[in-house]
Design a protein around this motif. Structure first.
Motif, short mmCIF file in Angstrom:
data_model
loop_
_atom_site.label_atom_id
_atom_site.label_comp_id
_atom_site.label_asym_id
_atom_site.label_seq_id
_atom_site.Cartn_x
_atom_site.Cartn_y
_atom_site.Cartn_z
N GLN A 110 0.63 -1.11 0.05
CA GLN A 110 -0.09 -0.01 -0.21
C GLN A 110 0.87 1.34 0.00
O GLN A 110 0.53 2.20 -0.50
N GLU A 111 2.06 1.37 0.62
CA GLU A 111 2.88 2.39 0.58
C GLU A 111 3.42 2.77 -0.64
O GLU A 111 3.61 3.90 -0.86
N ILE A 112 3.46 2.19 -1.67
CA ILE A 112 3.68 2.42 -3.02
C ILE A 112 2.91 3.59 -3.62
O ILE A 112 3.14 4.09 -4.56
N ASN A 113 1.66 3.55 -3.08
CA ASN A 113 0.64 4.45 -3.74
C ASN A 113 0.95 6.01 -3.50
O ASN A 113 0.86 6.87 -4.44
N VAL A 114 1.51 6.29 -2.82
CA VAL A 114 2.27 7.74 -2.56
C VAL A 114 3.10 7.93 -3.35
O VAL A 114 3.40 8.95 -4.04
N ALA A 115 3.95 6.91 -3.70
CA ALA A 115 5.11 7.04 -4.73
C ALA A 115 4.68 7.23 -5.94
O ALA A 115 5.15 8.07 -6.88
N TRP A 116 3.53 6.48 -6.28
CA TRP A 116 2.96 6.77 -7.71
C TRP A 116 2.29 7.89 -8.06
O TRP A 116 2.45 8.71 -8.95
N ILE A 117 1.65 8.33 -6.75
CA ILE A 117 0.87 9.78 -6.89
C ILE A 117 2.10 10.71 -6.98
O ILE A 117 1.80 11.72 -7.78
N ALA A 118 3.20 10.89 -6.36
CA ALA A 118 4.33 11.80 -6.65
C ALA A 118 4.88 11.68 -7.71
O ALA A 118 5.28 12.50 -8.23
N LEU A 119 4.90 10.66 -8.24
CA LEU A 119 5.78 10.44 -9.83
C LEU A 119 4.87 11.31 -10.92
O LEU A 119 5.20 12.01 -11.67
N ILE A 120 3.45 10.77 -10.85
CA ILE A 120 2.49 11.40 -11.71
C ILE A 120 2.17 12.82 -11.58
O ILE A 120 2.10 13.67 -12.47
N VAL A 121 2.13 13.42 -10.15
CA VAL A 121 2.11 14.65 -9.97
C VAL A 121 3.25 15.69 -10.51
O VAL A 121 3.14 16.58 -11.21
N GLY A 122 4.53 14.86 -10.13
CA GLY A 122 5.86 15.61 -10.73
C GLY A 122 5.56 15.63 -12.15
O GLY A 122 5.95 16.66 -12.99
N LEU A 123 5.23 14.61 -13.14
CA LEU A 123 5.12 14.51 -14.36
C LEU A 123 4.09 15.71 -14.85
O LEU A 123 4.27 16.36 -15.93
N HIS A 124 3.13 15.85 -14.18
CA HIS A 124 2.01 16.93 -14.63
C HIS A 124 2.63 18.30 -14.57
O HIS A 124 2.41 19.18 -15.34
N PHE A 125 3.36 18.40 -13.46
CA PHE A 125 3.99 19.71 -13.15
C PHE A 125 5.09 20.10 -14.41
O PHE A 125 5.28 21.01 -15.20
N VAL A 126 5.84 19.12 -14.93
CA VAL A 126 6.69 19.12 -16.20
C VAL A 126 5.84 19.48 -17.47
O VAL A 126 6.34 20.20 -18.28
N VAL A 127 4.78 18.87 -17.67
CA VAL A 127 3.97 18.89 -18.75
C VAL A 127 3.36 20.42 -18.51
O VAL A 127 3.39 21.24 -19.69
N LEU A 128 2.88 20.92 -17.48
CA LEU A 128 2.43 22.07 -17.48
C LEU A 128 3.51 23.31 -17.71
O LEU A 128 3.10 24.39 -18.01
N ALA A 129 4.79 22.95 -17.19
CA ALA A 129 5.79 23.90 -17.55
C ALA A 129 6.01 24.24 -19.06
O ALA A 129 6.08 25.49 -19.38
N ARG A 130 5.76 23.18 -19.83
CA ARG A 130 5.58 23.48 -21.11
C ARG A 130 4.31 24.16 -21.64
O ARG A 130 4.35 24.94 -22.58
N VAL A 131 3.23 23.85 -21.01
CA VAL A 131 1.91 24.41 -21.61
C VAL A 131 1.96 25.78 -21.33
O VAL A 131 1.52 26.62 -21.93
N TRP A 132 2.54 26.01 -20.04
CA TRP A 132 2.42 27.60 -19.61
C TRP A 132 3.82 28.42 -19.78
O TRP A 132 3.83 29.43 -19.69
N LYS A 133 4.57 27.61 -20.44
CA LYS A 133 6.07 28.37 -20.92
C LYS A 133 6.61 28.84 -19.51
O LYS A 133 7.03 30.11 -19.87
N ARG A 134 6.77 28.24 -18.68
CA ARG A 134 7.19 28.47 -17.44
C ARG A 134 8.36 27.37 -16.93
O ARG A 134 7.86 26.50 -16.07
N GLY A 135 9.41 27.66 -17.33
CA GLY A 135 10.28 26.48 -17.12
C GLY A 135 10.49 26.12 -15.61
O GLY A 135 10.83 25.06 -15.13
N ALA A 136 10.32 27.21 -14.76
CA ALA A 136 10.57 27.11 -13.49
C ALA A 136 9.53 26.12 -12.84
O ALA A 136 10.04 25.45 -11.65
#
Length: 174
Positions: A98-124
């Motif tokens: 069950q502990e792996i769920n938080v790791a999966w969530i962190a991985l996907i949330v992190g990837l969502h930020f990387v994609v949003l950086a491109r969408v919003w043109k905000r590298g930071a």
């Protein structure tokens, strides 16, 4: 409220939730309590500093960009939720701890930020995304070993700290 402030409030809110939910065992009790208190203080600081910046008109460069929370943002969020909940269902079917769920969530949330950086043109925005993805991946790797009990701290609490630090930095820059 500017779109940037809304994003900072969402990020710091989720960061606080990550810390509150995951700063427990196997950490010593005092360390977990201190992390939780600091998370709430940091959330309060983001709120105060962020709203002060908004009142001063410090919306930052490019905040008036049309479509900040438009269709492309919506698509990224829908994909994020589908991946989070679909992935957790697959992990459950595979009998993963069950502990792996938080790791999966962190991985996907992190990837969502990387994609949003491109969408919003905000590298930071990619910086906390890369860190969260790394912490999520670390937790996934830890699940294969004998460090399962540390996954909530590494992938959860440290991801929360990352979100809070990024939000506080963003609020202070405004």
């Amino acid at each position: 409220m500017s779109p940037q402030l809304l994003g900072l409030l969402i990020g710091s809110g989720f960061g606080t939730a990550f810390v509150l939910a995951n700063a427990g065992e196997p950490l010593p009790e005092g360390a977990g309590v201190a992390m939780r208190i600091l998370a709430v203080v940091c959330l309060a600081a983001v709120v105060v500093v962020g709203f002060r910046g908004d009142r001063r008109g410090g919306t930052g460069r490019g905040d008036a960009r049309p479509g900040w929370f438009g269709p492309r943002f919506g698509l990224v969020v829908v994909a994020e939720f589908a991946l989070i909940f679909g992935g957790i269902a697959v992990l459950r079917a595979l009998d993963a701890p069950q502990e792996i769920n938080v790791a999966w969530i962190a991985l996907i949330v992190g990837l969502h930020f990387v994609v949003l950086a491109r969408v919003w043109k905000r590298g930071a925005i990619a910086v906390p995304g890369i860190v969260l993805s790394g912490l999520g991946a670390a937790g996934m790797i830890m699940a294969a070993g004998s460090s399962v009990e540390w996954i909530p701290f590494v992938s959860g609490a440290l991801s929360g700290v990352t979100l809070l630090a990024g939000s506080l930095y963003g609020a202070a820059r405004r």
